[in-house]
Scaffold this motif. Structure first.
Motif, PDB file in Angstrom:
ATOM      1  N   THR A 179      10.753   3.247   2.111  1.00 56.53           N
ATOM      2  CA  THR A 179      10.903   2.537   3.372  1.00 56.53           C
ATOM      3  C   THR A 179       9.547   2.408   4.039  1.00 56.53           C
ATOM      4  N   THR A 180       9.416   1.343   4.835  1.00 57.16           N
ATOM      5  CA  THR A 180       8.189   1.151   5.600  1.00 57.16           C
ATOM      6  C   THR A 180       8.263   1.859   6.943  1.00 57.16           C
ATOM      7  N   ARG A 181       9.415   2.454   7.235  1.00 57.10           N
ATOM      8  CA  ARG A 181       9.588   3.156   8.503  1.00 57.10           C
ATOM      9  C   ARG A 181       8.771   4.435   8.530  1.00 57.10           C
ATOM     10  N   TYR A 182       8.358   4.794   9.713  1.00 52.46           N
ATOM     11  CA  TYR A 182       7.633   6.043   9.888  1.00 52.46           C
ATOM     12  C   TYR A 182       8.567   7.199   9.580  1.00 52.46           C
ATOM     13  N   TYR A 183       8.037   8.227   8.910  1.00 45.69           N
ATOM     14  CA  TYR A 183       8.853   9.361   8.494  1.00 45.69           C
ATOM     15  C   TYR A 183       9.519  10.009   9.701  1.00 45.69           C
ATOM     16  N   SER A 184      10.842  10.123   9.618  1.00 44.60           N
ATOM     17  CA  SER A 184      11.589  10.655  10.758  1.00 44.60           C
ATOM     18  C   SER A 184      12.750  11.494  10.270  1.00 44.60           C
ATOM     19  N   GLY A 185      13.585  11.909  11.203  1.00 47.18           N
ATOM     20  CA  GLY A 185      14.689  12.793  10.877  1.00 47.18           C
ATOM     21  C   GLY A 185      15.823  12.157  10.110  1.00 47.18           C
ATOM     22  N   THR A 186      15.781  10.875   9.853  1.00 47.77           N
ATOM     23  CA  THR A 186      16.857  10.212   9.115  1.00 47.77           C
ATOM     24  C   THR A 186      16.511   9.987   7.652  1.00 47.77           C
ATOM     25  N   TYR A 187      15.572  10.752   7.141  1.00 51.00           N
ATOM     26  CA  TYR A 187      15.113  10.615   5.750  1.00 51.00           C
ATOM     27  C   TYR A 187      16.235  10.881   4.737  1.00 51.00           C
ATOM     28  N   TYR A 188      17.311  11.562   5.152  1.00 50.66           N
ATOM     29  CA  TYR A 188      18.396  11.934   4.245  1.00 50.66           C
ATOM     30  C   TYR A 188      19.432  10.819   4.072  1.00 50.66           C
ATOM     31  N   THR A 193       0.840  -1.184   0.000  1.00 58.56           N
ATOM     32  CA  THR A 193       0.000   0.000   0.000  1.00 58.56           C
ATOM     33  C   THR A 193       0.877   1.236   0.000  1.00 58.56           C
ATOM     34  N   PHE A 194       0.761   2.026  -1.057  1.00 58.68           N
ATOM     35  CA  PHE A 194       1.714   3.105  -1.293  1.00 58.68           C
ATOM     36  C   PHE A 194       1.733   4.124  -0.162  1.00 58.68           C
ATOM     37  N   SER A 195       0.601   4.408   0.414  1.00 57.62           N
ATOM     38  CA  SER A 195       0.540   5.427   1.459  1.00 57.62           C
ATOM     39  C   SER A 195       1.257   5.027   2.736  1.00 57.62           C
ATOM     40  N   THR A 196       1.626   3.778   2.864  1.00 55.98           N
ATOM     41  CA  THR A 196       2.366   3.321   4.047  1.00 55.98           C
ATOM     42  C   THR A 196       3.873   3.470   3.873  1.00 55.98           C
ATOM     43  N   LEU A 197       4.302   3.941   2.709  1.00 53.43           N
ATOM     44  CA  LEU A 197       5.722   4.076   2.408  1.00 53.43           C
ATOM     45  C   LEU A 197       6.173   5.523   2.517  1.00 53.43           C
ATOM     46  N   SER A 198       7.235   5.750   3.265  1.00 52.77           N
ATOM     47  CA  SER A 198       7.947   7.009   3.176  1.00 52.77           C
ATOM     48  C   SER A 198       8.852   6.909   1.964  1.00 52.77           C
ATOM     49  N   MET A 199       8.962   7.995   1.204  1.00 50.25           N
ATOM     50  CA  MET A 199       9.662   7.939  -0.070  1.00 50.25           C
ATOM     51  C   MET A 199      10.738   9.014  -0.164  1.00 50.25           C
ATOM     52  N   GLY A 200      11.727   8.727  -0.996  1.00 46.47           N
ATOM     53  CA  GLY A 200      12.777   9.712  -1.200  1.00 46.47           C
ATOM     54  C   GLY A 200      13.341   9.655  -2.602  1.00 46.47           C
ATOM     55  N   TRP A 201      14.000  10.738  -2.987  1.00 45.90           N
ATOM     56  CA  TRP A 201      14.763  10.806  -4.215  1.00 45.90           C
ATOM     57  C   TRP A 201      16.227  11.051  -3.850  1.00 45.90           C
ATOM     58  N   PHE A 202      17.110  10.339  -4.510  1.00 49.05           N
ATOM     59  CA  PHE A 202      18.544  10.522  -4.387  1.00 49.05           C
ATOM     60  C   PHE A 202      19.115  10.665  -5.794  1.00 49.05           C
ATOM     61  N   ARG A 203      20.339  11.129  -5.871  1.00 47.25           N
ATOM     62  CA  ARG A 203      21.011  11.197  -7.165  1.00 47.25           C
ATOM     63  C   ARG A 203      22.480  10.850  -7.007  1.00 47.25           C
ATOM     64  N   GLN A 204      23.049  10.384  -8.105  1.00 44.28           N
ATOM     65  CA  GLN A 204      24.454  10.009  -8.107  1.00 44.28           C
ATOM     66  C   GLN A 204      25.093  10.516  -9.390  1.00 44.28           C
ATOM     67  N   PRO A 252      28.386  11.197 -11.928  1.00 45.49           N
ATOM     68  CA  PRO A 252      29.508  10.339 -12.328  1.00 45.49           C
ATOM     69  C   PRO A 252      30.690  10.466 -11.372  1.00 45.49           C
ATOM     70  N   GLY A 253      31.153   9.361 -10.846  1.00 43.52           N
ATOM     71  CA  GLY A 253      32.310   9.356  -9.970  1.00 43.52           C
ATOM     72  C   GLY A 253      32.050   9.831  -8.549  1.00 43.52           C
ATOM     73  N   MET A 254      30.764  10.056  -8.227  1.00 41.35           N
ATOM     74  CA  MET A 254      30.431  10.585  -6.911  1.00 41.35           C
ATOM     75  C   MET A 254      29.558   9.596  -6.147  1.00 41.35           C
ATOM     76  N   GLY A 255      29.382   9.842  -4.860  1.00 36.27           N
ATOM     77  CA  GLY A 255      28.501   9.022  -4.053  1.00 36.27           C
ATOM     78  C   GLY A 255      27.044   9.405  -4.255  1.00 36.27           C
ATOM     79  N   ARG A 256      26.172   8.591  -3.735  1.00 33.77           N
ATOM     80  CA  ARG A 256      24.745   8.860  -3.853  1.00 33.77           C
ATOM     81  C   ARG A 256      24.352   9.911  -2.810  1.00 33.77           C
ATOM     82  N   GLU A 257      23.662  10.955  -3.246  1.00 38.49           N
ATOM     83  CA  GLU A 257      23.308  12.029  -2.341  1.00 38.49           C
ATOM     84  C   GLU A 257      21.804  12.227  -2.261  1.00 38.49           C
ATOM     85  N   PHE A 258      21.373  12.647  -1.087  1.00 44.18           N
ATOM     86  CA  PHE A 258      19.971  12.916  -0.841  1.00 44.18           C
ATOM     87  C   PHE A 258      19.503  14.126  -1.629  1.00 44.18           C
ATOM     88  N   VAL A 259      18.281  14.036  -2.160  1.00 43.62           N
ATOM     89  CA  VAL A 259      17.672  15.148  -2.880  1.00 43.62           C
ATOM     90  C   VAL A 259      16.416  15.626  -2.157  1.00 43.62           C
TER      91      VAL A 259
END
Length: 125
Positions: free
Chosen positions: A98-107, A27-38, A40-47
């Motif tokens: 994630t199925t986790r409740y939205y919290s301060g570690t979303y990044y 069920t989509f509404s139970t998911l906290s969601m995020g976008w990241f980007r990577q 070339p040659g860099m690590g994945r970063e929070f958006v």
């Protein structure tokens, strides 16, 4: 949970682009969601991130004001609207859930359980 990102492409600086991420398997509404980007040659970063209801959003400081995250729980789809694209926005963009409740570690990448395959955005100057 399966995630399928789409909408990337080759664009010019100053253009706008909308990315989508279709979700299935829960069920989509139970998911906290995020976008990241990577880049070339860099690590994945929070958006950006959004709570299950869509009532809470957070952005990386580098994209605040230009990027907008949203979701349509009836369509099981996450969106990322990108305005005034810059060459430094060139990257593979990933959606995550994630199925986790939205919290301060979303990044944090480690907070998310599921990842899409990524969609490439290339911005020419």
């Amino acid at each position: 949970v399966q995630l399928q990102a789409s909408g990337g492409g080759l664009v010019q600086a100053g253009d706008s682009l909308s990315l989508s991420c279709a979700a299935s398997g829960r069920t989509f509404s139970t998911l906290s969601m995020g976008w990241f980007r990577q880049a070339p040659g860099m690590g994945r970063e929070f958006v950006a991130a959004i709570s299950g209801s869509g009532g809470r959003t957070n952005y990386a400081s580098s994209v605040k004001g230009r990027f907008s995250i949203s979701r349509d729980n009836a369509k099981n789809t996450l969106y990322l609207q990108i305005n005034t694209l810059k060459p430094e926005d060139t990257a593979v963009y990933y959606c995550a859930a994630t199925t986790r409740y939205y919290s301060g570690t979303y990044y944090s990448t480690g907070w998310y359980d599921y990842w899409g395959q990524g969609t490439l955005v290339t911005v020419s100057s």
